[in-house]
Design a protein around this motif. Structure first.
Motif, PDB file in Angstrom:
ATOM      1  N   PRO A 535     -10.613  10.597 -34.563  1.00 55.27           N
ATOM      2  CA  PRO A 535      -9.519  10.397 -33.597  1.00 55.27           C
ATOM      3  C   PRO A 535      -9.851   9.435 -32.459  1.00 55.27           C
ATOM      4  CG  PRO A 535      -9.799  12.732 -34.103  1.00 55.27           C
ATOM      5  CD  PRO A 535     -10.975  12.021 -34.688  1.00 55.27           C
ATOM      6  N   ARG A 536     -11.156   9.152 -32.216  1.00 56.93           N
ATOM      7  CA  ARG A 536     -11.539   8.336 -31.056  1.00 56.93           C
ATOM      8  C   ARG A 536     -12.049   6.939 -31.414  1.00 56.93           C
ATOM      9  NH1 ARG A 536     -15.060  11.206 -26.678  1.00 56.93           N
ATOM     10  NH2 ARG A 536     -14.227   9.344 -25.606  1.00 56.93           N
ATOM     11  N   ILE A 537     -12.076   6.597 -32.682  1.00 60.39           N
ATOM     12  CA  ILE A 537     -12.715   5.325 -33.071  1.00 60.39           C
ATOM     13  C   ILE A 537     -11.926   4.107 -32.605  1.00 60.39           C
ATOM     14  CG2 ILE A 537     -13.914   6.305 -35.059  1.00 60.39           C
ATOM     15  CD1 ILE A 537     -11.675   5.261 -36.825  1.00 60.39           C
ATOM     16  N   PHE A 538     -10.632   4.293 -32.241  1.00 60.64           N
ATOM     17  CA  PHE A 538      -9.840   3.150 -31.781  1.00 60.64           C
ATOM     18  C   PHE A 538      -9.896   2.984 -30.262  1.00 60.64           C
ATOM     19  CE2 PHE A 538      -7.824   4.377 -35.815  1.00 60.64           C
ATOM     20  CZ  PHE A 538      -7.900   3.167 -36.499  1.00 60.64           C
ATOM     21  N   GLU A 539     -10.681   3.822 -29.578  1.00 56.06           N
ATOM     22  CA  GLU A 539     -10.851   3.671 -28.136  1.00 56.06           C
ATOM     23  C   GLU A 539     -11.846   2.547 -27.842  1.00 56.06           C
ATOM     24  OE1 GLU A 539     -12.043   7.314 -26.377  1.00 56.06           O
ATOM     25  OE2 GLU A 539     -10.377   8.487 -27.227  1.00 56.06           O
ATOM     26  N   ARG A 540     -11.662   1.938 -26.674  1.00 57.03           N
ATOM     27  CA  ARG A 540     -12.564   0.864 -26.278  1.00 57.03           C
ATOM     28  C   ARG A 540     -13.982   1.406 -26.103  1.00 57.03           C
ATOM     29  NH1 ARG A 540      -7.941   0.341 -23.150  1.00 57.03           N
ATOM     30  NH2 ARG A 540      -6.784  -1.631 -23.325  1.00 57.03           N
ATOM     31  N   PHE A 541     -14.945   0.671 -26.611  1.00 60.97           N
ATOM     32  CA  PHE A 541     -16.388   0.934 -26.447  1.00 60.97           C
ATOM     33  C   PHE A 541     -16.835   2.265 -27.058  1.00 60.97           C
ATOM     34  CE2 PHE A 541     -15.292  -1.757 -22.744  1.00 60.97           C
ATOM     35  CZ  PHE A 541     -16.037  -2.871 -23.093  1.00 60.97           C
ATOM     36  N   TYR A 542     -15.971   2.871 -27.878  1.00 60.99           N
ATOM     37  CA  TYR A 542     -16.415   4.110 -28.513  1.00 60.99           C
ATOM     38  C   TYR A 542     -17.190   3.760 -29.781  1.00 60.99           C
ATOM     39  CZ  TYR A 542     -16.546   8.808 -30.381  1.00 60.99           C
ATOM     40  OH  TYR A 542     -16.994  10.014 -30.875  1.00 60.99           O
ATOM     41  N   VAL A 562      -7.887  -4.218 -33.158  1.00 61.52           N
ATOM     42  CA  VAL A 562      -7.061  -4.017 -34.350  1.00 61.52           C
ATOM     43  C   VAL A 562      -5.841  -3.165 -34.020  1.00 61.52           C
ATOM     44  CG1 VAL A 562      -6.991  -2.912 -36.619  1.00 61.52           C
ATOM     45  CG2 VAL A 562      -8.953  -4.306 -35.972  1.00 61.52           C
ATOM     46  N   LYS A 563      -6.065  -2.077 -33.287  1.00 61.36           N
ATOM     47  CA  LYS A 563      -4.966  -1.155 -32.949  1.00 61.36           C
ATOM     48  C   LYS A 563      -3.884  -1.867 -32.142  1.00 61.36           C
ATOM     49  CE  LYS A 563      -3.913   3.144 -30.518  1.00 61.36           C
ATOM     50  NZ  LYS A 563      -4.446   4.257 -29.701  1.00 61.36           N
ATOM     51  N   HIS A 564      -4.285  -2.674 -31.136  1.00 60.30           N
ATOM     52  CA  HIS A 564      -3.294  -3.356 -30.302  1.00 60.30           C
ATOM     53  C   HIS A 564      -2.531  -4.410 -31.099  1.00 60.30           C
ATOM     54  CE1 HIS A 564      -5.368  -1.408 -26.959  1.00 60.30           C
ATOM     55  NE2 HIS A 564      -4.346  -1.738 -26.202  1.00 60.30           N
ATOM     56  N   ILE A 565      -3.177  -5.064 -32.037  1.00 59.96           N
ATOM     57  CA  ILE A 565      -2.474  -6.049 -32.873  1.00 59.96           C
ATOM     58  C   ILE A 565      -1.468  -5.347 -33.773  1.00 59.96           C
ATOM     59  CG2 ILE A 565      -2.744  -7.764 -34.699  1.00 59.96           C
ATOM     60  CD1 ILE A 565      -5.448  -8.498 -33.468  1.00 59.96           C
ATOM     61  N   VAL A 566      -1.868  -4.208 -34.356  1.00 63.85           N
ATOM     62  CA  VAL A 566      -0.955  -3.443 -35.216  1.00 63.85           C
ATOM     63  C   VAL A 566       0.272  -3.005 -34.422  1.00 63.85           C
ATOM     64  CG1 VAL A 566      -0.691  -1.305 -36.518  1.00 63.85           C
ATOM     65  CG2 VAL A 566      -2.762  -2.673 -36.781  1.00 63.85           C
ATOM     66  N   ALA A 568       1.501  -4.521 -31.834  1.00 69.67           N
ATOM     67  CA  ALA A 568       2.301  -5.717 -31.576  1.00 69.67           C
ATOM     68  C   ALA A 568       3.205  -6.037 -32.754  1.00 69.67           C
ATOM     69  CB  ALA A 568       1.388  -6.896 -31.262  1.00 69.67           C
ATOM     70  N   PHE A 569       2.800  -5.664 -33.982  1.00 69.02           N
ATOM     71  CA  PHE A 569       3.614  -5.861 -35.183  1.00 69.02           C
ATOM     72  C   PHE A 569       4.496  -4.636 -35.475  1.00 69.02           C
ATOM     73  CE2 PHE A 569       0.645  -9.319 -35.985  1.00 69.02           C
ATOM     74  CZ  PHE A 569       1.416 -10.257 -36.650  1.00 69.02           C
ATOM     75  N   ASN A 570       4.588  -3.703 -34.480  1.00 64.71           N
ATOM     76  CA  ASN A 570       5.373  -2.470 -34.649  1.00 64.71           C
ATOM     77  C   ASN A 570       4.897  -1.636 -35.834  1.00 64.71           C
ATOM     78  OD1 ASN A 570       7.156  -3.075 -32.479  1.00 64.71           O
ATOM     79  ND2 ASN A 570       8.281  -4.474 -33.839  1.00 64.71           N
ATOM     80  N   GLY A 571       3.578  -1.707 -36.100  1.00 66.79           N
ATOM     81  CA  GLY A 571       3.036  -0.992 -37.246  1.00 66.79           C
ATOM     82  C   GLY A 571       2.217   0.228 -36.863  1.00 66.79           C
ATOM     83  N   GLU A 572       1.529   0.783 -37.855  1.00 69.26           N
ATOM     84  CA  GLU A 572       0.688   1.967 -37.663  1.00 69.26           C
ATOM     85  C   GLU A 572      -0.626   1.743 -38.407  1.00 69.26           C
ATOM     86  OE1 GLU A 572       2.683   5.383 -39.126  1.00 69.26           O
ATOM     87  OE2 GLU A 572       4.478   5.125 -37.887  1.00 69.26           O
ATOM     88  N   ILE A 573      -1.684   2.403 -37.926  1.00 69.74           N
ATOM     89  CA  ILE A 573      -2.977   2.313 -38.596  1.00 69.74           C
ATOM     90  C   ILE A 573      -3.580   3.709 -38.691  1.00 69.74           C
ATOM     91  CG2 ILE A 573      -4.180   1.794 -36.423  1.00 69.74           C
ATOM     92  CD1 ILE A 573      -6.171   0.136 -38.146  1.00 69.74           C
ATOM     93  N   LYS A 574      -4.172   4.028 -39.822  1.00 70.25           N
ATOM     94  CA  LYS A 574      -4.816   5.319 -40.046  1.00 70.25           C
ATOM     95  C   LYS A 574      -6.202   5.089 -40.633  1.00 70.25           C
ATOM     96  CE  LYS A 574      -0.574   7.964 -40.868  1.00 70.25           C
ATOM     97  NZ  LYS A 574       0.149   8.824 -41.838  1.00 70.25           N
ATOM     98  N   ALA A 575      -7.085   6.046 -40.384  1.00 65.72           N
ATOM     99  CA  ALA A 575      -8.452   5.952 -40.905  1.00 65.72           C
ATOM    100  C   ALA A 575      -8.766   7.203 -41.708  1.00 65.72           C
ATOM    101  CB  ALA A 575      -9.448   5.783 -39.764  1.00 65.72           C
ATOM    102  N   ARG A 576      -9.397   7.007 -42.841  1.00 65.37           N
ATOM    103  CA  ARG A 576      -9.900   8.108 -43.662  1.00 65.37           C
ATOM    104  C   ARG A 576     -11.377   7.875 -43.914  1.00 65.37           C
ATOM    105  NH1 ARG A 576      -5.268   7.895 -48.398  1.00 65.37           N
ATOM    106  NH2 ARG A 576      -3.461   8.447 -47.082  1.00 65.37           N
ATOM    107  N   SER A 577     -12.156   8.922 -43.827  1.00 62.26           N
ATOM    108  CA  SER A 577     -13.593   8.726 -44.022  1.00 62.26           C
ATOM    109  C   SER A 577     -14.251  10.042 -44.412  1.00 62.26           C
ATOM    110  CB  SER A 577     -14.229   8.174 -42.742  1.00 62.26           C
ATOM    111  OG  SER A 577     -15.588   7.897 -42.957  1.00 62.26           O
ATOM    112  N   GLU A 578     -15.348   9.900 -45.096  1.00 59.55           N
ATOM    113  CA  GLU A 578     -16.170  11.050 -45.472  1.00 59.55           C
ATOM    114  C   GLU A 578     -17.621  10.598 -45.376  1.00 59.55           C
ATOM    115  OE1 GLU A 578     -16.750  14.227 -49.143  1.00 59.55           O
ATOM    116  OE2 GLU A 578     -15.156  12.716 -49.221  1.00 59.55           O
ATOM    117  N   GLU A 579     -18.388  11.358 -44.622  1.00 60.04           N
ATOM    118  CA  GLU A 579     -19.781  10.951 -44.412  1.00 60.04           C
ATOM    119  C   GLU A 579     -20.517  10.789 -45.738  1.00 60.04           C
ATOM    120  OE1 GLU A 579     -22.039  12.323 -40.773  1.00 60.04           O
ATOM    121  OE2 GLU A 579     -20.604  13.982 -40.997  1.00 60.04           O
ATOM    122  N   GLY A 580     -21.219   9.638 -45.822  1.00 62.91           N
ATOM    123  CA  GLY A 580     -22.002   9.339 -47.012  1.00 62.91           C
ATOM    124  C   GLY A 580     -21.216   8.698 -48.127  1.00 62.91           C
ATOM    125  N   LYS A 581     -19.863   8.631 -48.009  1.00 64.67           N
ATOM    126  CA  LYS A 581     -19.057   8.076 -49.091  1.00 64.67           C
ATOM    127  C   LYS A 581     -18.196   6.897 -48.655  1.00 64.67           C
ATOM    128  CE  LYS A 581     -18.779  12.372 -51.730  1.00 64.67           C
ATOM    129  NZ  LYS A 581     -17.884  13.360 -52.394  1.00 64.67           N
TER     130      LYS A 581
END
Length: 600
Positions: A535-542, A562-566, A568-581
């Motif tokens: 939830p925090r990876i799109f924060e500055r300097f995180y 990336v988030k601010h550009i998205v 600006a295009f009226n879009g959305e961004i999501k992240a999915r991740s699993e440690e080690g994969k």
């Protein structure tokens, strides 16, 4: 109204006629009885003189009164009775001489008692002898100064009753005739009064529905016509005043609706006089009709209710802040003041409060503080390293070729890192503040732009043995927007994927269109991101792993850009991740009227 007026006249006339009849009847009856009494009294006095003359010659019991009373009774047409001092009847014009012994003793008769006391006695009762109502009058008989008996006259009341009946019949006939005439006149008069009033009432009813063009037309030539004319003038003025008030109300309502701050005014009893829509929305007031209700009763959020209650109870003037945590976090600033009547006395009418939602301001302030702290830290780290190595070189290490070259390499690395940080800060600032960049409508060939980005990262990927696999359809539509920002967004995602993927890994870049949305996916086989950090990876300097981020040259601003550009295009961004994969970033951009299909 006509019926009520008519009935009022009717009641007044009936009451008046009845009173007149009763009083007249009583007056005449009393006069008749008084005349009768005087007549009987005068006759009694004459009888007294005649009887007392006889008493000079002999005693009362020795006089033969039978023929005397009969003669007197026929002459004056009344009943005559002679009674001795002991109440014994000596003679009676209505009773035969032989029947006198059967008559009751008159000693207890009221008129006889008064006569024995020396007065003219009077009484009205039913005669026990002949069973007829009589008016009795008795006068004492005297001999040698002593009362030896009484002579009594009795007048039958049947005659008086007959006279009363005749009089009542005449009065009732007169009243009936007068009542009929009055009834007709009352109907005509009530109709003449009520018809113009009903016309005015009908006009008032029309005006109450908003028809101010309706006029009263009354031609009576009296005060009611003047009332109708005044009513028409009042209607015209009322029409103008209401029109003016409606315009002012509409303007005021428009102003209040347009104000983003909440505005509420309450009277001295804490009842709502005015509340705009923004205030209802900020305080969470669901009640549409709030006017006249106590303000604290319609605020459901406890913190806001307590704050407002405190301001009203303590009659505070100024500003206070309150933090609301339910149903969502909010910071409110409430400014209050007194409502004063614009007169000499300056009477206080109530309290007015302006409520502003400063949540975003506080969040931005916190972000600014964090941003300044992070920028200071990020700038300070490479500058400290550069300053330290320069100082070491100046201290004599520059004469050692190996140490000098190693220190200069580190200074070069830190300088490059500082340059990237400043460059990212400038890019982020430009995206956040540049309205011109948001309004740019370059025709972006997305397939071509994404391919160019992948080619830019290919060299870095090849050095780590990483393969960048693309899946870009040939028939992708062209997007209108800022082409440089679009490429920067894709570059940051792909570059991050390569940086955080171990040697020999893979990076997948795919683009596809679904319904009215465009999807861009960047997936890698790197170390992945812990679930708590996503939830925090799109924060500055995180940074998830600060040490590793610095090793790969990360500034901590790539995903924020990336988030601010998205956005600006009226879009959305999501992240999915699993440690080690590995990790997967998905960007969704809506295809609107600014998108068109351009053959490649």
């Amino acid at each position: 109204m006509k019926k009520k007026l008519f009935m009022t006249y009717m009641v007044l006339m009936v009451v008046g006629f009845v009173l007149i009849g009763v009083l007249t009847h009583q007056f005449l009856k009393d006069n008749y009885e008084e005349d009768l009494t005087l007549h009987l009294a005068s006759n009694l006095k004459l009888l007294k003189l005649n009887v007392e003359k006889k008493l000079f010659e002999e005693e009362l019991e020795g006089i033969d009164f039978h023929s005397f009373v009969s003669e007197i009774s026929e002459t004056i047409d009344v009943r005559v009775t002679v009674i001795d001092s002991k109440g014994k009847v000596l003679a009676d014009s209505e009773v035969l001489e032989n029947d006198l012994f059967d008559m009751e003793n008159h000693q207890n008769r009221s008129e006889f008692k008064e006569a024995l006391d020396g007065f003219v006695g009077k009484g009205i009762r039913t005669s026990a002898t002949v069973n007829i109502d009589y008016m009795y009058m008795a006068i004492p008989l005297e001999k040698d100064g002593e009362i030896v008996g009484a002579v009594r006259l009795a007048y039958p009341l049947v005659r008086i009753n007959q006279i009363n009946r005749n009089f009542i019949e005449n009065i009732l006939l007169s009243l009936f005739i007068a009542f009929g005439i009055s009834l007709f006149m009352a109907y005509r008069y009530s109709k003449r009064i009520t018809e113009p009033i009903l016309s005015i009432a009908e006009s008032a009813k029309q005006i109450s529905t908003g028809d101010f063009e309706h006029k009263v037309n009354v031609k009576t030539g009296d005060e009611i016509e003047a009332l109708g004319d005044a009513f028409n003038v009042m209607t015209e003025r009322l029409k103008n005043n209401i029109s003016m008030l409606n315009d002012e109300h509409l303007n005021l309502q428009s102003i209040l609706t347009s104000i983003s701050e909440g505005l509420v005014a309450v009277d001295n009893e804490k009842r709502v006089m005015l509340m705009n829509y923004s205030c209802k929305e900020i305080l969470g007031v669901d009640d549409r009709d709030v006017y006249g209700k106590i303000l604290t009763d319609i605020i459901e959020e406890p913190a806001a209710r307590d704050m407002v209650s405190s301001i009203l109870e303590n009659e505070e003037i100024g500003s206070r802040e309150v933090v609301i945590r339910e149903p969502e976090h909010m910071v409110l600033k409430i400014s209050s003041g007194k409502i004063r009547l614009d007169t000499v006395k300056r009477e206080i009418l109530g309290t007015i409060m302006v409520i502003r939602d400063i949540t975003e301001i506080r969040v931005l302030e916190d972000m600014r503080k964090d941003f300044v702290a992070n920028v200071s830290h990020e700038l300070k780290t490479p500058l400290t390293s550069i300053s330290g190595f320069v100082e070491t070189l100046k201290g004599g290490a520059m004469y050692d070729e190996n140490v000098r070259d190693r220190f200069l390499d580190i200074i070069e690395i830190e300088s490059a890192r500082l340059y990237r940080l400043i460059d990212d800060l400038l890019i982020l600032s430009n995206i956040e503040t540049s309205q011109l960049g948001k309004n740019r409508k370059d025709a972006i060939d997305m397939g071509k732009a994404i391919e160019e980005v992948c080619e830019m990262v290919d060299i870095t990927a090849e050095n780590k043995g990483i393969k960048i696999k693309r899946r870009i359809p040939e028939d992708l539509p062209s997007l209108y927007g800022n082409r440089d920002w679009f490429k920067q967004m894709v570059l940051n995602l792909v570059d991050n994927a390569v940086k955080y993927t171990s040697d020999g890994g893979e990076v997948f870049v795919s683009v596809y269109k679904f319904d009215r949305d465009l999807f861009i996916k960047v997936k890698d086989t790197g170390l992945g991101i812990p679930e708590n950090d996503i939830p925090r990876i799109f924060e500055r300097f995180y940074r998830v792993d600060k040490a590793r981020s610095r090793d790969v040259g990360g500034t901590g601003l790539g995903l924020a850009i990336v988030k601010h550009i998205v956005i600006a295009f009226n879009g959305e961004i999501k992240a999915r991740s699993e440690e080690g994969k590995g990790s997967e970033f998905i960007v969704k951009i809506p295809l609107n009227e600014n998108v068109q299909n351009i053959p490649r």
